[in-house]
Scaffold this active site. Structure first.
Site, PDB file in Angstrom:
ATOM      1  CD  GLU A  31      -2.684  -1.196  -0.207  1.00 26.98           C
ATOM      2  OE1 GLU A  31      -3.191  -0.153  -0.650  1.00 26.98           O
ATOM      3  OE2 GLU A  31      -2.723  -2.269  -0.841  1.00 26.98           O
ATOM      4  CB  CYS A  45      -1.606   7.306   2.465  1.00 27.65           C
ATOM      5  SG  CYS A  45      -2.791   6.431   3.485  1.00 27.65           S
TER       6      CYS A  45
END
Ligand code: NAD
Length: 519
Positions: free
Chosen positions: A288, A322
């Site tokens: 990720e 993020c």
């Protein structure tokens, strides 16, 4: 084992509940007394002190050492894989119920000390109280959620009956996993990837980020206290480049669970793909990575709530998420009105040491991050128009003022590159169609949000806005375990959907067992 249905851990209410406020203040005092302690590498049942060590610092008080850590090297990395493999033999055959119980017990230990865990994050990465509290709650959620998920996978799986055969499908673990988390959710992401690994029956070498190893160690201690057998998780702090590469390339490593930047994720993916002598599997990579997340502000919306959502998404935890909003794409019909309200809101943000309860924005994580963010601000001043912030805030830490840069062209660097700091680019769109086109124009695809009251526009964006986590009329941060399975498209990663029903499948392999029935 019967567990009640999963429910998200309630957040603390520091403004409304004096008891929560008091317990957090006490925890901060108590944790402060523990700052500067020494922590070992833990491999199997051995606690190892190495000659070389490194410090983790408080980014609000750069001279304050949070912890001193023994430093892993190539030899210890190989030893950790070996011990994890040894532990796999019995842990992989430990009943799923026992493994699930370990997570539920660990969750309880964390819950009982949630203010202390939050306090560690205030000191080690500069999280404001509410942000640190949410990070702990998410870590508890991952333990509780994956415990239940493992029980579901261990149960009888639906398969089509075949006459004359007795058939079943079972999910078995993979082997030794290398878990490499980032520093920005130093608890939730580290706990999530580790908990999923071990509840599925794998064993782990956990290499925490060098900016936040103390929180990793505190979680490791909670696992031990909950009864985790030695070697199931091995704790190996050390430099990503040397230790990380040895762990990833090792022929006995079965999979890598990584969360971090695009650059490191791609490097790991490439290294893991290379077949090593003696390696008998294709390594799995769960990666990720970064984001360049947008919020679209349509002309048909309530501007106040759009300003609320953009401000929280762009500047919560200093924009170091993020999922943070780093681009507001605003319809030209409401552009100036939106900017005016946004400027007023952003200029009211309090920046400072997050030990203070009223601080909304703390420091950025380290001096390197500060330099990189200031460089982007310089670029932004050339590419667009500075509306607010744009400078350092003086103090003993790495503080930067919340920064808004307007009139940024869609192809500019400020519109395309992940900055990972408190910098918001505002872009003008001619209409909703144009806003959607701009929103999809980066290499990333993690989160996004749209503020509009128009149902047809909601439907259009639901279909066309290409991100893993899309939200309407709310901020684009703050995904909840179970409710918003999390992971992104394109260069944002492998879309693993952490906190969702698909996640544990990534840590298992399915075995079909078929037996012919005697006639
Ligand atoms: P980073 O990539 O610098 O580091 C992540 C981890 O990788 C650290 O533990 C680091 O020590 C390790 N590492 C570095 N080099 C390595 C190597 N060669 N081999 C193995 N490991 C190595 O990222 P960061 O600064 O810790 O975190 C910020 C980044 O993480 C941002 O890009 C952010 O978008 C991303 N992130 C993504 C998600 C998501 O779910 N998509 C969540 C949080 C953070």
């Amino acid at each position: 084992m019967q567990l009640a249905s999963f429910r998200n851990e309630p957040l603390s209410d520091f403004k409304g509940n004096p008891e929560h406020f008091r317990r957090m203040q006490e925890a901060l005092q108590e944790v402060k007394k523990e700052l500067g302690a020494k922590y070992p590498v833990v491999i199997g049942s051995e606690r190892i002190e190495t000659k070389e060590s490194f410090h983790s610092y408080n980014p609000s008080e750069k001279d304050q050492v949070v912890g001193t850590f023994s430093k892993g090297d190539a030899g210890l990395a190989a030893l950790a894989i070996e011990k994890a493999e040894k532990a796999f033999d019995s842990w992989s055959r430990t009943p799923a119920e026992t493994r699930a119980k370990l997570l539920v017990t660990t969750a309880k230990i964390i819950r009982d000390r949630k203010f202390h865990f939050a306090a560690w994050m205030v000191y080690e990465v500069g999280k404001a109280w509410a942000e640190a509290d949410a990070d702990v709650a998410e870590a508890i959620d991952f333990c509780e959620f994956y415990a239940r998920e493992m029980l579901r996978l261990a149960d009888r799986q639906p398969i089509t009956p075949v006459p004359g055969e007795r058939n079943r499908l079972v999910y078995i673990p993979l082997g030794v996993g290398v878990v490499i988390p980032p520093w920005n959710f130093p608890m939730a992401i580290l706990v999530g990837m580790t908990a999923a690994s071990i509840v599925a029956g794998n064993t782990v070498v956990l290499k925490p980020s060098s900016d936040s190893p103390t929180i990793g160690y505190k979680f490791f201690e909670a696992l031990e206290e909950a009864g985790m057998p030695a070697g199931v998780v091995n704790f190996l702090p050390g430099p990503g480049s040397s230790v990380g590469d040895v762990l990833v390339a090792h022929p006995r490593t079965r999979y890598i669970a990584f969360t971090g930047s695009k650059e490191v994720g791609l490097h790991i993916n490439e290294l893991a793909a290379k077949h090593q002598p003696g390696q008998i599997w294709i390594k799995r990579v769960i990666a990720e990575m970064g984001g360049k997340d947008s919020i679209i502000v349509d002309s048909e919306t309530d501007l106040e709530s759009a300003v609320d959502g953009v401000t929280a998404s762009a500047f919560g935890f200093q924009g170091q998420k993020c999922s943070a909003c780093s681009r507001a794409i605003v319809d030209e019909k409401v552009y100036e009105a939106f900017l005016e309200k946004l400027k007023e809101r952003v200029e009211g943000i309090k920046v400072g040491d997050p030990v203070e309860p009223e601080t909304y924005m703390g420091p950025v994580v380290n001096a390197r991050a500060k330099e990189s963010i200031l460089q982007y601000i310089k670029i932004g001043k050339d590419e667009g128009r500075l509306v607010s912030g744009g400078k350092e805030v003086s103090g003993p830490g790495d503080f930067i003022a919340p920064t808004v840069i307007a009139d940024v062209p869609p192809e500019a660097r400020l519109s395309q590159e992940e900055i990972f700091g408190p910098v918001l680019a505002v872009l003008k769109a001619t209409d909703f169609e144009d806003a959607l086109r701009i929103a999809n124009n980066t290499e990333y695809g993690l989160t996004g949000a749209v503020y509009t009251k128009n149902r047809a526009k909601i439907e259009k964006a639901a279909e066309r806005f290409h991100v893993g986590n899309l939200y309407f009329n709310r901020k684009c941060t703050g995904a909840l375990v179970g409710g918003h399975p999390f992971g992104g498209f394109n260069m944002s990663g492998t879309d693993s959907k952490a906190g969702g029903r698909d996640y544990l499948l990534l840590f298992t392999q399915a075995k079909s067992v078929s037996e012919k029935q005697s006639t």
